[in-house]
Design a protein around this motif. Sequence first.
Motif, PDB file in Angstrom:
ATOM      1  N   ALA A  86       0.867  -1.183   0.000  1.00  0.00           N
ATOM      2  CA  ALA A  86       0.000   0.000   0.000  1.00  0.00           C
ATOM      3  C   ALA A  86       0.896   1.222   0.000  1.00  0.00           C
ATOM      4  CB  ALA A  86      -0.930   0.013   1.208  1.00  0.00           C
ATOM      5  N   GLY A  87       0.468   2.256  -0.723  1.00  0.00           N
ATOM      6  CA  GLY A  87       1.289   3.451  -0.786  1.00  0.00           C
ATOM      7  C   GLY A  87       0.546   4.624  -1.379  1.00  0.00           C
ATOM      8  N   LEU A  88       1.288   5.666  -1.678  1.00  0.00           N
ATOM      9  CA  LEU A  88       0.742   6.886  -2.254  1.00  0.00           C
ATOM     10  C   LEU A  88       1.466   7.197  -3.563  1.00  0.00           C
ATOM     11  CD1 LEU A  88       0.547   9.129   0.948  1.00  0.00           C
ATOM     12  CD2 LEU A  88      -1.348   7.942  -0.170  1.00  0.00           C
ATOM     13  N   SER A  89       0.751   7.821  -4.472  1.00  0.00           N
ATOM     14  CA  SER A  89       1.305   8.178  -5.771  1.00  0.00           C
ATOM     15  C   SER A  89       0.875   9.599  -6.132  1.00  0.00           C
ATOM     16  CB  SER A  89       0.828   7.197  -6.843  1.00  0.00           C
ATOM     17  OG  SER A  89       1.177   7.637  -8.134  1.00  0.00           O
ATOM     18  N   LEU A 123      -2.142  18.480 -15.639  1.00  0.00           N
ATOM     19  CA  LEU A 123      -3.133  17.596 -15.040  1.00  0.00           C
ATOM     20  C   LEU A 123      -2.448  16.917 -13.859  1.00  0.00           C
ATOM     21  CD1 LEU A 123      -6.011  16.344 -15.372  1.00  0.00           C
ATOM     22  CD2 LEU A 123      -4.902  14.468 -16.607  1.00  0.00           C
ATOM     23  N   LYS A 124      -2.959  17.126 -12.644  1.00  0.00           N
ATOM     24  CA  LYS A 124      -2.325  16.581 -11.451  1.00  0.00           C
ATOM     25  C   LYS A 124      -3.266  15.603 -10.769  1.00  0.00           C
ATOM     26  CE  LYS A 124       0.272  17.752  -7.309  1.00  0.00           C
ATOM     27  NZ  LYS A 124       0.867  18.840  -6.470  1.00  0.00           N
ATOM     28  N   MET A 125      -2.709  14.423 -10.394  1.00  0.00           N
ATOM     29  CA  MET A 125      -3.515  13.361  -9.793  1.00  0.00           C
ATOM     30  C   MET A 125      -2.796  12.779  -8.585  1.00  0.00           C
ATOM     31  SD  MET A 125      -4.533  11.492 -13.396  1.00  0.00           S
ATOM     32  CE  MET A 125      -2.823  11.588 -13.932  1.00  0.00           C
ATOM     33  N   ASN A 126      -3.539  12.595  -7.504  1.00  0.00           N
ATOM     34  CA  ASN A 126      -3.019  11.951  -6.291  1.00  0.00           C
ATOM     35  C   ASN A 126      -3.804  10.668  -6.041  1.00  0.00           C
ATOM     36  OD1 ASN A 126      -1.272  14.163  -5.807  1.00  0.00           O
ATOM     37  ND2 ASN A 126      -2.920  15.273  -4.784  1.00  0.00           N
ATOM     38  N   PHE A 127      -3.079   9.576  -5.816  1.00  0.00           N
ATOM     39  CA  PHE A 127      -3.712   8.271  -5.641  1.00  0.00           C
ATOM     40  C   PHE A 127      -3.232   7.593  -4.362  1.00  0.00           C
ATOM     41  CE2 PHE A 127      -3.427   8.901 -10.250  1.00  0.00           C
ATOM     42  CZ  PHE A 127      -4.693   8.541 -10.692  1.00  0.00           C
ATOM     43  N   VAL A 128      -4.056   6.714  -3.834  1.00  0.00           N
ATOM     44  CA  VAL A 128      -3.597   5.670  -2.923  1.00  0.00           C
ATOM     45  C   VAL A 128      -3.511   4.411  -3.776  1.00  0.00           C
ATOM     46  CG1 VAL A 128      -5.964   5.172  -2.146  1.00  0.00           C
ATOM     47  CG2 VAL A 128      -4.015   4.394  -0.795  1.00  0.00           C
ATOM     48  N   GLU A 129      -2.396   3.682  -3.668  1.00  0.00           N
ATOM     49  CA  GLU A 129      -2.159   2.571  -4.577  1.00  0.00           C
ATOM     50  C   GLU A 129      -1.912   1.270  -3.821  1.00  0.00           C
ATOM     51  OE1 GLU A 129       1.194   3.759  -6.917  1.00  0.00           O
ATOM     52  OE2 GLU A 129       2.633   3.266  -5.345  1.00  0.00           O
ATOM     53  N   PHE A 130      -2.247   0.159  -4.499  1.00  0.00           N
ATOM     54  CA  PHE A 130      -2.137  -1.165  -3.892  1.00  0.00           C
ATOM     55  C   PHE A 130      -1.454  -2.117  -4.868  1.00  0.00           C
ATOM     56  CE2 PHE A 130      -5.940   0.962  -2.296  1.00  0.00           C
ATOM     57  CZ  PHE A 130      -5.719   0.928  -0.931  1.00  0.00           C
ATOM     58  N   PHE A 155      -3.214  -1.401  -8.441  1.00  0.00           N
ATOM     59  CA  PHE A 155      -4.512  -0.737  -8.469  1.00  0.00           C
ATOM     60  C   PHE A 155      -4.392   0.601  -7.753  1.00  0.00           C
ATOM     61  CE2 PHE A 155      -5.339  -5.254  -8.729  1.00  0.00           C
ATOM     62  CZ  PHE A 155      -6.268  -5.351  -9.745  1.00  0.00           C
ATOM     63  N   SER A 156      -4.978   1.644  -8.349  1.00  0.00           N
ATOM     64  CA  SER A 156      -4.876   2.985  -7.779  1.00  0.00           C
ATOM     65  C   SER A 156      -6.259   3.601  -7.646  1.00  0.00           C
ATOM     66  CB  SER A 156      -4.002   3.885  -8.669  1.00  0.00           C
ATOM     67  OG  SER A 156      -2.707   3.334  -8.823  1.00  0.00           O
ATOM     68  N   TYR A 157      -6.481   4.236  -6.484  1.00  0.00           N
ATOM     69  CA  TYR A 157      -7.754   4.921  -6.244  1.00  0.00           C
ATOM     70  C   TYR A 157      -7.490   6.416  -6.134  1.00  0.00           C
ATOM     71  CZ  TYR A 157     -12.155   6.353  -4.163  1.00  0.00           C
ATOM     72  OH  TYR A 157     -13.348   6.992  -3.918  1.00  0.00           O
ATOM     73  N   LEU A 158      -8.232   7.180  -6.921  1.00  0.00           N
ATOM     74  CA  LEU A 158      -8.006   8.620  -7.008  1.00  0.00           C
ATOM     75  C   LEU A 158      -8.435   9.332  -5.726  1.00  0.00           C
ATOM     76  CD1 LEU A 158      -7.185  10.934  -9.011  1.00  0.00           C
ATOM     77  CD2 LEU A 158      -9.640  11.147  -9.508  1.00  0.00           C
ATOM     78  N   LEU A 159      -7.501  10.086  -5.144  1.00  0.00           N
ATOM     79  CA  LEU A 159      -7.819  10.925  -3.989  1.00  0.00           C
ATOM     80  C   LEU A 159      -8.208  12.335  -4.425  1.00  0.00           C
ATOM     81  CD1 LEU A 159      -4.928   9.907  -1.556  1.00  0.00           C
ATOM     82  CD2 LEU A 159      -7.285   9.090  -1.552  1.00  0.00           C
ATOM     83  N   SER A 160      -7.502  12.856  -5.419  1.00  0.00           N
ATOM     84  CA  SER A 160      -7.829  14.173  -5.960  1.00  0.00           C
ATOM     85  C   SER A 160      -7.256  14.292  -7.360  1.00  0.00           C
ATOM     86  CB  SER A 160      -7.271  15.295  -5.069  1.00  0.00           C
ATOM     87  OG  SER A 160      -5.857  15.263  -5.037  1.00  0.00           O
ATOM     88  N   THR A 173      -7.622  26.946 -12.053  1.00  0.00           N
ATOM     89  CA  THR A 173      -7.544  25.590 -11.499  1.00  0.00           C
ATOM     90  C   THR A 173      -8.936  25.104 -11.110  1.00  0.00           C
ATOM     91  OG1 THR A 173      -5.359  26.075 -10.568  1.00  0.00           O
ATOM     92  CG2 THR A 173      -6.485  24.127  -9.736  1.00  0.00           C
ATOM     93  N   PHE A 174      -9.215  23.839 -11.405  1.00  0.00           N
ATOM     94  CA  PHE A 174     -10.494  23.272 -10.959  1.00  0.00           C
ATOM     95  C   PHE A 174     -10.364  21.764 -10.769  1.00  0.00           C
ATOM     96  CE2 PHE A 174     -10.578  23.183 -15.589  1.00  0.00           C
ATOM     97  CZ  PHE A 174     -11.071  21.910 -15.881  1.00  0.00           C
ATOM     98  N   ASP A 175     -11.168  21.216  -9.854  1.00  0.00           N
ATOM     99  CA  ASP A 175     -11.253  19.769  -9.675  1.00  0.00           C
ATOM    100  C   ASP A 175     -11.886  19.154 -10.912  1.00  0.00           C
ATOM    101  OD1 ASP A 175     -10.188  19.878  -7.097  1.00  0.00           O
ATOM    102  OD2 ASP A 175     -12.146  20.175  -6.180  1.00  0.00           O
ATOM    103  N   ASN A 176     -11.226  18.119 -11.439  1.00  0.00           N
ATOM    104  CA  ASN A 176     -11.684  17.535 -12.693  1.00  0.00           C
ATOM    105  C   ASN A 176     -12.370  16.187 -12.434  1.00  0.00           C
ATOM    106  OD1 ASN A 176     -11.966  16.425 -15.273  1.00  0.00           O
ATOM    107  ND2 ASN A 176     -10.150  17.483 -16.020  1.00  0.00           N
ATOM    108  N   PRO A 177     -13.711  16.151 -12.500  1.00  0.00           N
ATOM    109  CA  PRO A 177     -14.434  14.900 -12.244  1.00  0.00           C
ATOM    110  C   PRO A 177     -14.345  13.902 -13.385  1.00  0.00           C
ATOM    111  CG  PRO A 177     -15.985  16.606 -12.884  1.00  0.00           C
ATOM    112  CD  PRO A 177     -14.649  17.263 -12.799  1.00  0.00           C
TER     113      PRO A 177
END
Length: 233
Positions: A86-89, A123-130, A155-160, A173-177
């Motif tokens: 488990a980690g962060l990306s 484009l910036k993305m933060n994930f928790v990864e497994f 596997f990565s889950y998007l945090l932001s 800047t805006f959150d991109n859904p």
Amino acid sequence: MKLRSLVVLISAFITNFICAQSDTLVVVEADEKYFEDQFYIGLNYNLLTRAPSDIGQSSFSYNFIVGFIKDLPINRRRNIGFGLGAGLSISSIYSDLLADKDENGNIFYQEIPDDFSYNRNMLKMNFVEFPIEFRWRNSQSDNYRFWRIYSGIKFSYLLSGKSKLVTDTFKFTFDNPDIRNIQYGVYLSFGYNTWNFYAQYDLSNVFEDDKFTVDGEALEPRIFKAGLIFYIL
């Protein structure tokens, strides 16, 4: 006197033998029970693939990863096994694919015109990864310098996820859904001791399905990552 000396000699021999066997047993148990549990940290270059035509990259698009992997050996020598982690990306992609948002909240994508001056478009993305990996190494319990080959799926889950445009006069800047919440890819790392080469290819698109540019071109980019990963016991 001779009998007494013989008894003392035999007793000393037996004591030394038992101690030697005890020491040997400790070594065997240590060999059979050690794990290569590891913290990892890595820095990679993000290469955008399958991007819309005429879309290029600029600056240094990077991927930073950090985490922990639990070692699960499957053989007696303990040089073959699996790893669960488990980690962060953190990923940033600098390109000329502009994401814009109108007053109604609708997002549209297009190539930045050649005559438009800007500092960076990101484009910036933060994930928790497994990560789940198959592991081979030629390590031993008392040797921390060894060759390794680890390969698996992550596997990565998007945090932001954000889209950001910066010029000399404004910053937008805006959150991109539209960024895909769950992403996954295959990876390979190999090397010696602390220094290891790392490569990953994402099998999922960066964006959700059915996203298009203003020209009607399907928006299905994927990311190839390549760089270095460091393992710390």
